[in-house]
Write a protein that holds these residues in place. Structure first.
Motif, PDB file in Angstrom:
ATOM      1  N   ILE B 122       0.834  -1.208   0.000  1.00 54.27           N
ATOM      2  CA  ILE B 122       0.000   0.000   0.000  1.00 54.27           C
ATOM      3  C   ILE B 122       0.869   1.259   0.000  1.00 54.27           C
ATOM      4  N   TYR B 125       2.173   1.731  -3.451  1.00 57.67           N
ATOM      5  CA  TYR B 125       1.195   2.181  -4.437  1.00 57.67           C
ATOM      6  C   TYR B 125       0.892   3.660  -4.281  1.00 57.67           C
ATOM      7  N   LEU B 153      -8.223   1.676   2.587  1.00 60.87           N
ATOM      8  CA  LEU B 153      -8.177   0.711   1.476  1.00 60.87           C
ATOM      9  C   LEU B 153      -7.452  -0.565   1.881  1.00 60.87           C
ATOM     10  N   ASP B 179      -7.506   4.826 -10.618  1.00 60.02           N
ATOM     11  CA  ASP B 179      -7.084   3.499 -11.078  1.00 60.02           C
ATOM     12  C   ASP B 179      -7.283   2.460  -9.991  1.00 60.02           C
ATOM     13  N   TYR B 180      -6.948   2.856  -8.765  1.00 57.07           N
ATOM     14  CA  TYR B 180      -7.115   1.919  -7.655  1.00 57.07           C
ATOM     15  C   TYR B 180      -8.592   1.580  -7.466  1.00 57.07           C
ATOM     16  N   LYS B 183      -9.707  -0.894  -9.883  1.00 56.18           N
ATOM     17  CA  LYS B 183      -9.281  -2.247  -9.488  1.00 56.18           C
ATOM     18  C   LYS B 183     -10.246  -2.835  -8.455  1.00 56.18           C
TER      19      LYS B 183
END
Ligand SMILES: Nc1ncnc2c1ncn2[C@@H]1O[C@H](COP(=O)(O)OP(=O)(O)O)[C@@H](O)[C@H]1O
Ligand SMILES: [Mg+2]
Lengths: 292, 222
Positions: B122, B125, B153, B179-180, B183
Motif C-alpha cells: 500500500i 502504491y 483501502l 485506477d485503484y 481495481k
C-alpha cells in the motif's frame, strides 16, 4: 430578562455558585436549587432536558452515599452490616448536598448561554480585564465544542478500524489513550498556531488601544437585579458565618477560614465532618457561639 | 435485498430546527461505483455518516445485509464498510505513517508477516514509502488525504465510502486513486464517492445520486 447586561449575568452566576458551595445542608440547598430553576425559567431556558442528563451521575452518588456513611461517623445508622455502618443519616445528607450542589452549579452556568461570547469579551474588558485575557477566555469557550467534536470523530475512526472501545480491558484502555495523546496534542497545537497566524493577519494587538463598536451600558433593571443578588448573597453569608440559624440547618463558620489553596477534598469533606461534631454535642458548641 | 438499505430515513441534528434529510429510501449495492453530489450543506456528509451508523436516523431504519445497523457495533460495521472522512486529520491518530496503515490490519488478526507485506504494498502504491516513519500530522494536506485513503483501502472492505476524496489531490494522484478504485470495482466490491469533481465521477461512477432539499434524486450522468 435576556436583555440583561452580561456583567449582571456573571454576577448572578457567581452569587448562585458561591451560595451553593457555602451552604451545607440539603434543605437550604434544595431551596437554592428551586430558586435557580425559577431564575432559569424567567430567562426562558429549557432546563428539563439537561436535568435528565444527570441520570448518569446516579451511580456516582450512590458510591458517595456509601463512602460518606462508612467513613464519616455520626448520625443515625439506617443500615449496618457486621458493625460497619453502610447507610447513615449523615451520609445521606452529604450525598444529597453533593447532588444539589452539582445541579445548582450546572444549571446556573446555563445562564451563560443566553448572551453571545462576544458580549462576554466586552463585559470582561469593561470590567478592566486585559483584552488578551478576555479574548483567550472566549477562544477557550468557542473551541471547546469543536475539539470535543473532533475527538469524537477520531474515536469513531478508531472503532471503525477494529477497536471495540466498549469491550477492551481497563489496562489496555489506559495504554490506548496514552497512545493517542501525542497526535491529539499535536493537532491542538497545530490549530493554535494557525489561529495565532490568522489573528495576527487581522492585526491583533497592532494598536494598543482598541475601540469597540458597541459599548455595554447597565440599565436600571441591571442595577436592581445586581443589587438584589449581591445583597441577598452577602446576607446569607453573614447569617451563615454568625451561625444564627441552628447548626443543623447551616453548618459552621470554620470552613470559611480554609485557605483557597487547600485541596478540594478538604473543602468538601471538612464541612461534612463538621456537621457531625455538632450532632454529638449540640449544647456546648452552639451555646459557646451564641455567647460570642 | 441490497448491501445497505435506507428505509424512510429522516435526519435532523439534535438541537436544530432544520430536517436535513427527509424520508429517504435508498439502496446501495456492494458493486459498482455510486456518486453522490449536491451543493454545500445539502447533507452529503450526513448521509454518509448514516450509512456507517455513525449517526442514527431520527426516524426510519438503516440495514446492512438485512440487519439493522443499530444492532451492530462500529468495529463490526468497520469490517464491512470502509469510510474516509471529509477531513482526513480526524482519522489520523497514530505516531507514524506506517503504524497508521498497519493499525486496522493488526486488529483484523493477520499475522505480522502478512501485515508487513500489505503495508509495504500500500505504501508503495500511494507513494508514501519515503514517509513511512514520519509523523502523519506533519504531512501536507494532499499527503494526509492519500494516507487516510490508503489506511482504509488496506482493510479491503466490501464497500468503500469516500467523502470528497479528490479534494487537495493533484491530477496525477487523482488518476492513481481512480485506477485503484477501478481495481476495487473490478474485484466485485462497491464504492460510494461523495464529490464535486464532475470530471472524476463522470469517469469512474456508474450510478449518480443528487441530494436536493433533503431528497434523493437519481440521475443519469454527472
Ligand atoms: N454536527 C453538526 N451539528 C449540527 N449541524 C450540523 C452538523 N454537521 C452538519 N450540520 C449541518 O447539516 C447540514 C448538512 O451538512 P453536511 O452533511 O456536512 O453537508 P455537505 O453536503 O456539505 O457534506 C449543514 O447545513 C450543516 O450546517
Ligand atoms: Mg461534506
Amino acid at each position: 430578562m435576556n436583555k440583561l447586561d452580561p456583567r449582571t449575568k456573571i454576577v448572578i452566576i457567581l452569587c448562585l455558585s458561591t451560595l451553593a458551595v457555602v451552604l451545607n445542608s440539603p434543605i437550604p440547598l434544595l431551596v437554592l436549587f428551586v430558586l435557580t430553576l425559577v431564575i432559569l425559567s424567567t430567562f426562558r431556558i429549557n432546563f428539563i432536558g439537561i436535568m435528565f442528563k444527570f441520570k448518569k451521575l446516579l451511580p456516582l452518588l450512590l458510591v458517595m452515599l456509601i463512602v460518606q456513611s462508612v467513613f464519616a461517623a455520626g448520625g443515625e445508622t439506617l443500615l449496618a452490616y457486621k458493625g460497619i455502618n453502610i447507610l447513615t443519616s449523615n451520609g445521606f445528607n452529604a450525598a444529597l448536598c453533593i447532588l444539589f450542589r452539582m445541579l445548582i452549579l450546572f444549571s446556573s452556568a446555563m445562564l451563560i448561554m443566553t448572551s453571545s461570547s462576544k458580549d462576554y469579551v466586552l463585559a470582561l474588558v469593561q470590567l478592566k480585564i486585559p483584552y488578551e485575557i478576555a479574548f483567550m477566555v472566549m477562544v477557550a469557550f468557542r473551541f471547546l465544542p469543536v475539539f470535543l467534536e473532533e475527538i469524537k470523530d477520531t474515536l469513531i475512526a478508531v472503532q471503525l478500524r477494529g477497536v471495540d472501545l466498549k469491550r477492551i480491558a481497563w489496562g489496555n484502555k489506559v495504554k490506548f489513550y496514552t497512545h493517542f495523546f501525542t497526535p491529539l496534542l499535536w493537532s491542538v497545537m497545530l490549530k493554535a498556531r494557525q489561529l495565532a497566524i490568522t489573528m495576527e493577519a487581522r492585526a491583533f494587538r497592532v494598536y494598543r488601544r482598541r475601540t469597540y463598536l458597541r459599548v455595554l451600558r447597565y440599565s436600571v433593571l441591571d442595577y436592581y437585579v445586581m443589587a438584589f443578588f449581591l445583597l441577598t448573597t452577602i446576607m446569607v453569608l453573614f447569617y451563615v458565618s454568625l451561625d444564627k440559624f441552628s447548626p443543623g440547618i447551616f453548618s459552621m463558620t470554620d470552613h470559611f477560614q480554609l485557605s483557597p489553596g487547600k485541596p478540594l477534598l478538604t473543602t468538601v469533606a471538612l464541612p461534612v465532618l463538621h456537621c457531625q461534631k455538632y450532632k454529638k454535642c449540640p449544647d456546648s458548641c452552639s451555646s459557646g457561639l451564641i455567647k460570642e | 435485498m441490497a448491501f445497505i438499505d435506507l428505509i424512510n430515513v429522516s435526519y435532523k441534528y439534535p438541537g436544530q430546527q432544520r430536517t436535513i434529510l427527509h424520508d429517504i429510501n435508498l439502496s446501495i449495492w456492494n458493486r459498482g461505483c455510486t456518486a453522490v453530489t449536491g451543493s454545500n450543506g445539502s447533507g452529503k456528509t450526513t448521509l454518509s455518516k448514516l450509512l456507517l451508523g455513525i449517526l442514527t436516523p431520527v426516524t426510519g431504519l438503516v440495514k446492512l445485509n438485512g440487519q439493522p445497523l443499530t444492532s451492530m457495533t462500529l468495529p463490526q460495521i468497520g469490517r464491512r464498510i470502509g469510510y474516509v472522512f471529509q477531513n482526513p486529520d480526524r482519522q489520523i491518530f497514530c505516531a507514524t505513517v506506517e503504524e497508521e496503515i498497519s493499525f486496522g490490519l493488526q486488529n483484523q488478526g493477520l499475522s505480522p508477516d502478512q501485515v508487513l507485506q500489505k503495508v509495504k504494498a500500500i505504501l508503495d502504491y500511494f507513494e508514501l514509502t519515503r514517509y513511512a516513519h514520519t509523523f502523519p500530522l506533519a504531512l501536507s494536506a494532499g499527503e494526509k488525504r492519500r494516507l487516510a485513503i490508503a489506511a482504509v483501502l488496506a482493510l479491503e472492505p466490501d464497500l468503500l465510502v469516500l467523502d470528497e476524496p479528490t479534494a487537495g489531490l493533484d491530477p496525477y494522484r487523482k488518476r492513481l486513486l481512480g485506477d485503484y478504485l477501478e481495481k476495487i470495482i473490478a474485484s466485485h466490491k462497491g464504492v460510494v464517492i461523495i464529490s464535486h469533481d464532475h470530471q472524476f465521477i463522470a469517469r469512474y461512477a456508474t450510478r449518480f445520486i443528487r441530494l436536493k432539499n433533503g431528497q434523493v434524486v437519481e440521475g443519469q450522468g454527472a
